[in-house]
Design a protein around this motif. Structure first.
Motif, PDB file in Angstrom:
ATOM      1  N   ALA A 166       0.835  -1.208   0.000  1.00 56.47           N
ATOM      2  CA  ALA A 166       0.000   0.000   0.000  1.00 56.47           C
ATOM      3  C   ALA A 166       0.867   1.255   0.000  1.00 56.47           C
ATOM      4  O   ALA A 166       1.648   1.474   0.932  1.00 56.47           O
ATOM      5  CB  ALA A 166      -0.911   0.002   1.227  1.00 56.47           C
ATOM      6  N   GLY A 171      -3.625   4.398   0.710  1.00 63.03           N
ATOM      7  CA  GLY A 171      -3.204   3.017   0.515  1.00 63.03           C
ATOM      8  C   GLY A 171      -3.660   2.399  -0.780  1.00 63.03           C
ATOM      9  O   GLY A 171      -3.637   1.171  -0.920  1.00 63.03           O
ATOM     10  N   THR A 218       3.171  -1.139   4.057  1.00 63.67           N
ATOM     11  CA  THR A 218       2.985   0.230   3.595  1.00 63.67           C
ATOM     12  C   THR A 218       4.197   1.076   3.916  1.00 63.67           C
ATOM     13  O   THR A 218       4.964   0.762   4.840  1.00 63.67           O
ATOM     14  CB  THR A 218       1.723   0.870   4.216  1.00 63.67           C
TER      15      THR A 218
END
Length: 312
Positions: A166, A171, A218
């Motif tokens: 993400a 995201g 992420t």
């Protein structure tokens, strides 16, 4: 990396990096040769790098999005070599040939793919006449790749964790199959967006819900903090089980951003997240060793804790 012959001078003392991956690669091998950085480094980043080198001037970039350097700037700096690390597609070969023809300065284009890291370090060591330094870094890289790949070799591809990468505050930007941005993820796991090939792509939350990844990685701190409380993401297995991980990024990202040799320490981090029972190594120790060898500065325990928390 493209078979071009370059007239490299007998002594290389000044190197212009065409983009961030080249700057990082050169810094790790021969920081004294680096003329400057594609973008200014923040004080927080310089805390992990050699202070005098980190504060060298901003020279812009010749490649990638937002290329800001012009050939007059390059010529004024009088480099012995222009170094580019990244894609070896025809577009970048053409750029290398054109810049070299216009400036008369050798322009080396090295393969920036993660699986080419050993050959790329060796080639750079030859180009800048630092083979011994290159060998030390290559040995570390080879040990890392062999150790990690060896420990998961018996895990079939279809049984490896399904990971969503993400990017962005929402995201909803990710790397498709084969993207340089997800090479380390695909080295270890299944990329849920790997059904299509390409680079970075925008996706919908509906698509992420269909993929239903086991793990989310992420690089965005805001997303990492908000996703656990966002009802739109609540149904995902990764969110339910708390398997949302914020990648370290100081002084450079551990997954990508930019995609250079900084991803080597990130490979250990990802391996421990995805296969904790197979990787008992201490991340604090690994981080200290990597930063000392590659960034030429030994971080304190407090600095390592800051890095591992994903703080910028």
């Amino acid at each position: 990396a493209t078979g071009r012959a370059l007239p490299i001078p007998a002594e290389v003392t000044r190197v212009f990096p065409a983009g961030p991956p080249a700057a990082i690669l050169l810094y790790t091998l021969a920081p004294d040769l680096l003329l400057g950085w594609p973008r200014p480094n923040r004080a927080e980043e310089c805390a992990y790098l050699l202070p005098d080198i980190c504060k060298r001037p901003t020279v812009g970039r010749l490649t990638g999005r937002g290329n800001t350097a012009n050939l007059e700037v390059v010529l004024k700096l009088k480099p012995d070599l222009i170094l580019d690390v990244g894609s070896t597609r025809a577009t970048f070969v053409s750029l290398a040939k054109r810049v070299q023809a216009q400036t008369g300065i050798p322009y080396a284009l090295l393969d920036g793919r993660f699986d080419a890291i050993l050959a790329t370090y060796a080639k750079l060591g030859d180009l800048v006449r630092r083979p011994d330094a290159a060998n030390k870094l290559t040995d570390y890289a080879e040990h890392t790749l062999k150790t990690i790949s060896g420990r998961i070799a018996d895990v079939p591809q279809k049984k490896r964790p399904r990971v969503y990468y993400a990017r962005g505050p929402r995201g909803l930007v990710t790397g498709l199959g084969g993207s340089i941005n997800v090479e380390t993820i695909e080295f270890l796991a299944q990329n849920v967006a790997g059904g299509q090939h390409g680079g970075l792509a925008n996706v919908s939350i509906e698509q992420v819900l269909v993929w239903n990844p086991d793990v989310i990685i992420t690089i965005d701190q805001d997303f990492a903090e908000n996703v656990r409380h966002d009802p739109g993401w609540a149904a995902l297995a990764a969110v339910k089980t708390g398997r949302v991980h914020l990648s370290p990024k100081m002084p450079f990202g551990w997954v990508d951003f930019p995609p250079s040799v900084n991803r080597l320490i990130g490979l250990w981090w990802l391996a421990k997240i995805l296969y904790p029972e197979r990787f008992p190594e201490d991340m604090t120790k690994l981080t200290r060793e990597f930063y000392t060898m590659f960034y030429h500065r030994t971080p304190t325990d407090a600095q390592i804790a800051h890095v591992l928390a994903g703080r910028g």
